[in-house]
Structures are given as C-alpha cells and as structure tokens.
Motif scaffolding. Sequence first.
Motif, PDB file in Angstrom:
ATOM      1  N   ARG A 107       0.838  -1.217   0.000  1.00 37.94           N
ATOM      2  CA  ARG A 107       0.000   0.000   0.000  1.00 37.94           C
ATOM      3  C   ARG A 107       0.864   1.255   0.000  1.00 37.94           C
ATOM      4  O   ARG A 107       0.559   2.225  -0.692  1.00 37.94           O
ATOM      5  CB  ARG A 107      -0.950  -0.018   1.187  1.00 37.94           C
ATOM      6  CG  ARG A 107      -2.088  -1.000   1.006  1.00 37.94           C
ATOM      7  CD  ARG A 107      -3.047  -0.974   2.176  1.00 37.94           C
ATOM      8  NE  ARG A 107      -4.160  -1.869   1.926  1.00 37.94           N
ATOM      9  CZ  ARG A 107      -4.767  -2.577   2.872  1.00 37.94           C
ATOM     10  NH1 ARG A 107      -4.384  -2.485   4.126  1.00 37.94           N
ATOM     11  NH2 ARG A 107      -5.771  -3.367   2.569  1.00 37.94           N
ATOM     12  N   GLU A 157      -0.870  -1.198 -11.627  1.00 41.13           N
ATOM     13  CA  GLU A 157      -1.622  -2.454 -11.760  1.00 41.13           C
ATOM     14  C   GLU A 157      -0.878  -3.598 -11.070  1.00 41.13           C
ATOM     15  O   GLU A 157      -1.496  -4.430 -10.397  1.00 41.13           O
ATOM     16  CB  GLU A 157      -1.869  -2.775 -13.228  1.00 41.13           C
ATOM     17  CG  GLU A 157      -2.591  -4.086 -13.463  1.00 41.13           C
ATOM     18  CD  GLU A 157      -3.962  -4.175 -12.791  1.00 41.13           C
ATOM     19  OE1 GLU A 157      -4.362  -5.305 -12.428  1.00 41.13           O
ATOM     20  OE2 GLU A 157      -4.637  -3.135 -12.616  1.00 41.13           O
ATOM     21  N   GLN A 179      -1.345  -3.214  -7.415  1.00 41.39           N
ATOM     22  CA  GLN A 179      -2.721  -3.576  -7.045  1.00 41.39           C
ATOM     23  C   GLN A 179      -2.898  -5.096  -7.024  1.00 41.39           C
ATOM     24  O   GLN A 179      -3.580  -5.638  -6.154  1.00 41.39           O
ATOM     25  CB  GLN A 179      -3.739  -2.935  -7.996  1.00 41.39           C
ATOM     26  CG  GLN A 179      -5.177  -3.126  -7.556  1.00 41.39           C
ATOM     27  CD  GLN A 179      -5.460  -2.594  -6.154  1.00 41.39           C
ATOM     28  OE1 GLN A 179      -5.120  -1.476  -5.816  1.00 41.39           O
ATOM     29  NE2 GLN A 179      -6.085  -3.418  -5.313  1.00 41.39           N
ATOM     30  N   GLN A 180      -2.257  -5.799  -7.954  1.00 39.97           N
ATOM     31  CA  GLN A 180      -2.309  -7.263  -7.954  1.00 39.97           C
ATOM     32  C   GLN A 180      -1.664  -7.824  -6.690  1.00 39.97           C
ATOM     33  O   GLN A 180      -2.175  -8.785  -6.094  1.00 39.97           O
ATOM     34  CB  GLN A 180      -1.648  -7.825  -9.207  1.00 39.97           C
ATOM     35  CG  GLN A 180      -2.457  -7.608 -10.469  1.00 39.97           C
ATOM     36  CD  GLN A 180      -1.728  -8.073 -11.715  1.00 39.97           C
ATOM     37  OE1 GLN A 180      -0.679  -8.698 -11.651  1.00 39.97           O
ATOM     38  NE2 GLN A 180      -2.305  -7.776 -12.876  1.00 39.97           N
ATOM     39  N   ILE A 236      -1.456  -6.255  -3.798  1.00 40.54           N
ATOM     40  CA  ILE A 236      -2.368  -5.936  -2.698  1.00 40.54           C
ATOM     41  C   ILE A 236      -3.514  -6.948  -2.654  1.00 40.54           C
ATOM     42  O   ILE A 236      -3.856  -7.473  -1.594  1.00 40.54           O
ATOM     43  CB  ILE A 236      -2.900  -4.491  -2.828  1.00 40.54           C
ATOM     44  CG1 ILE A 236      -1.768  -3.489  -2.529  1.00 40.54           C
ATOM     45  CG2 ILE A 236      -4.091  -4.253  -1.900  1.00 40.54           C
ATOM     46  CD1 ILE A 236      -2.103  -2.043  -2.837  1.00 40.54           C
ATOM     47  N   ASN A 237      -4.086  -7.239  -3.830  1.00 37.51           N
ATOM     48  CA  ASN A 237      -5.183  -8.216  -3.889  1.00 37.51           C
ATOM     49  C   ASN A 237      -4.737  -9.594  -3.406  1.00 37.51           C
ATOM     50  O   ASN A 237      -5.463 -10.283  -2.685  1.00 37.51           O
ATOM     51  CB  ASN A 237      -5.741  -8.309  -5.304  1.00 37.51           C
ATOM     52  CG  ASN A 237      -6.455  -7.047  -5.735  1.00 37.51           C
ATOM     53  OD1 ASN A 237      -6.812  -6.204  -4.917  1.00 37.51           O
ATOM     54  ND2 ASN A 237      -6.649  -6.891  -7.029  1.00 37.51           N
ATOM     55  N   ARG A 238      -3.527  -9.997  -3.819  1.00 43.04           N
ATOM     56  CA  ARG A 238      -2.999 -11.307  -3.414  1.00 43.04           C
ATOM     57  C   ARG A 238      -2.792 -11.349  -1.897  1.00 43.04           C
ATOM     58  O   ARG A 238      -3.167 -12.322  -1.235  1.00 43.04           O
ATOM     59  CB  ARG A 238      -1.682 -11.572  -4.149  1.00 43.04           C
ATOM     60  CG  ARG A 238      -1.071 -12.934  -3.870  1.00 43.04           C
ATOM     61  CD  ARG A 238       0.103 -13.252  -4.797  1.00 43.04           C
ATOM     62  NE  ARG A 238       0.900 -12.117  -5.182  1.00 43.04           N
ATOM     63  CZ  ARG A 238       1.991 -11.690  -4.520  1.00 43.04           C
ATOM     64  NH1 ARG A 238       2.398 -12.325  -3.440  1.00 43.04           N
ATOM     65  NH2 ARG A 238       2.677 -10.653  -4.947  1.00 43.04           N
ATOM     66  N   GLN A 278      -4.328  -9.529   0.350  1.00 42.82           N
ATOM     67  CA  GLN A 278      -5.632  -9.514   1.010  1.00 42.82           C
ATOM     68  C   GLN A 278      -6.253 -10.907   1.019  1.00 42.82           C
ATOM     69  O   GLN A 278      -6.844 -11.323   2.014  1.00 42.82           O
ATOM     70  CB  GLN A 278      -6.564  -8.512   0.319  1.00 42.82           C
ATOM     71  CG  GLN A 278      -6.202  -7.076   0.604  1.00 42.82           C
ATOM     72  CD  GLN A 278      -7.013  -6.078  -0.196  1.00 42.82           C
ATOM     73  OE1 GLN A 278      -7.475  -6.366  -1.302  1.00 42.82           O
ATOM     74  NE2 GLN A 278      -7.169  -4.876   0.350  1.00 42.82           N
ATOM     75  N   LYS A 279      -6.112 -11.624  -0.088  1.00 38.33           N
ATOM     76  CA  LYS A 279      -6.635 -12.992  -0.164  1.00 38.33           C
ATOM     77  C   LYS A 279      -5.896 -13.905   0.815  1.00 38.33           C
ATOM     78  O   LYS A 279      -6.514 -14.701   1.523  1.00 38.33           O
ATOM     79  CB  LYS A 279      -6.507 -13.517  -1.596  1.00 38.33           C
ATOM     80  CG  LYS A 279      -7.105 -14.883  -1.791  1.00 38.33           C
ATOM     81  CD  LYS A 279      -7.000 -15.346  -3.227  1.00 38.33           C
ATOM     82  CE  LYS A 279      -7.575 -16.741  -3.377  1.00 38.33           C
ATOM     83  NZ  LYS A 279      -7.469 -17.250  -4.735  1.00 38.33           N
TER      84      LYS A 279
END
Length: 166
Positions: A45, A65, A68-69, A71-73, A75-76
């Motif tokens: 972040r 991007e 962001q990928q 961050i998404n990973r 978070q999962k």
Amino acid sequence: MNKTYFLFFGMTNNYFDIKGEILDIALKRTQERITMIESALETARDSSNDDTKSSAGDKYETSREMIQQDINRYQKQLLEANKDLQQLISIESLQNDVMDVARLGTLVQTNVGLYLIATSIGAVKIGANNIFVISPASPIGQLLIGKKIGDSFVFNNVNQKVIAIY
C-alpha cells in the motif's frame, strides 16, 4: 513407525497434552503468518501511494496495476490465514473431547505416523518426532476424514491403518 516414536509417546502417554502442544504451535505459526502478510500488505500500500506521486504515463499504469495485484494477493492470503486462525481456535476449544471418528480437530495415529487434522502447516516436531498437521481438504486429510480405529487406507502407495484417534 520407529521405536523412538513409540517410546516418546509411550512415556508421555497423554495424547491430549501432545494435541494441545501441537495446536499451540499451529496457532503461533498462523499468527506469525498473519503478521507477515499484514506487513507485506502495508508495504504494498505504501508503494502504491509512493508510485502515485512519482509516476506518469503508461509506466504509471503498469506499475500501479502490478502493485494492485500484489495488494489483492495479500488480502486474499490474509483472509485465508484469518480463516485458519479461527478454525484453530475452534479446534482448541474441543481438544479434550473424545472422538471415535477422524474429523477436523482429531489427532489420528496410524501405523505410519501421527496426523492432526486442522490446517495445513506441515510437520511439527515434538521431541525427536514429527506430527503432520494437515488440512481436511488435503489428499491425506480427505482419506482420513470419517475413518475409525481399525480402518485402513492407501496414501502414496503406502497402506496405513488407523490405530487410535484422540
């Protein structure tokens, strides 16, 4: 199973204490995993915020991007780790229950080894012995679920027989 294994567990003869010790280790490892993921998420972040301030054009979009990928990973991964933690906490509350069938939370002794059906953290060493902490969704976990003392199964071309369930 080697003789050391039998001697070690024969001397303690309290599988519920062993199960509790394994659960404590699993909880600690899961909490450490959560801390590491949270740290990586925070770093990603921060990178996103720094990238926003310093980039321009197509390079900015690609870099943003990718961050962001990440961050998404993270978070999962954090969501899964928190699910594992909650599952371990629920198992811990049942650790002294006597069970006659292998299910989530049971310590299963076979002629080949000991397995705690909980969350997948791999081998836990207690004394000179390894206890495999496995997920019920893992291949061996799926084979063990529902087994009773005396039941047999084959895993990796090795015949195993359930000797005890704790």
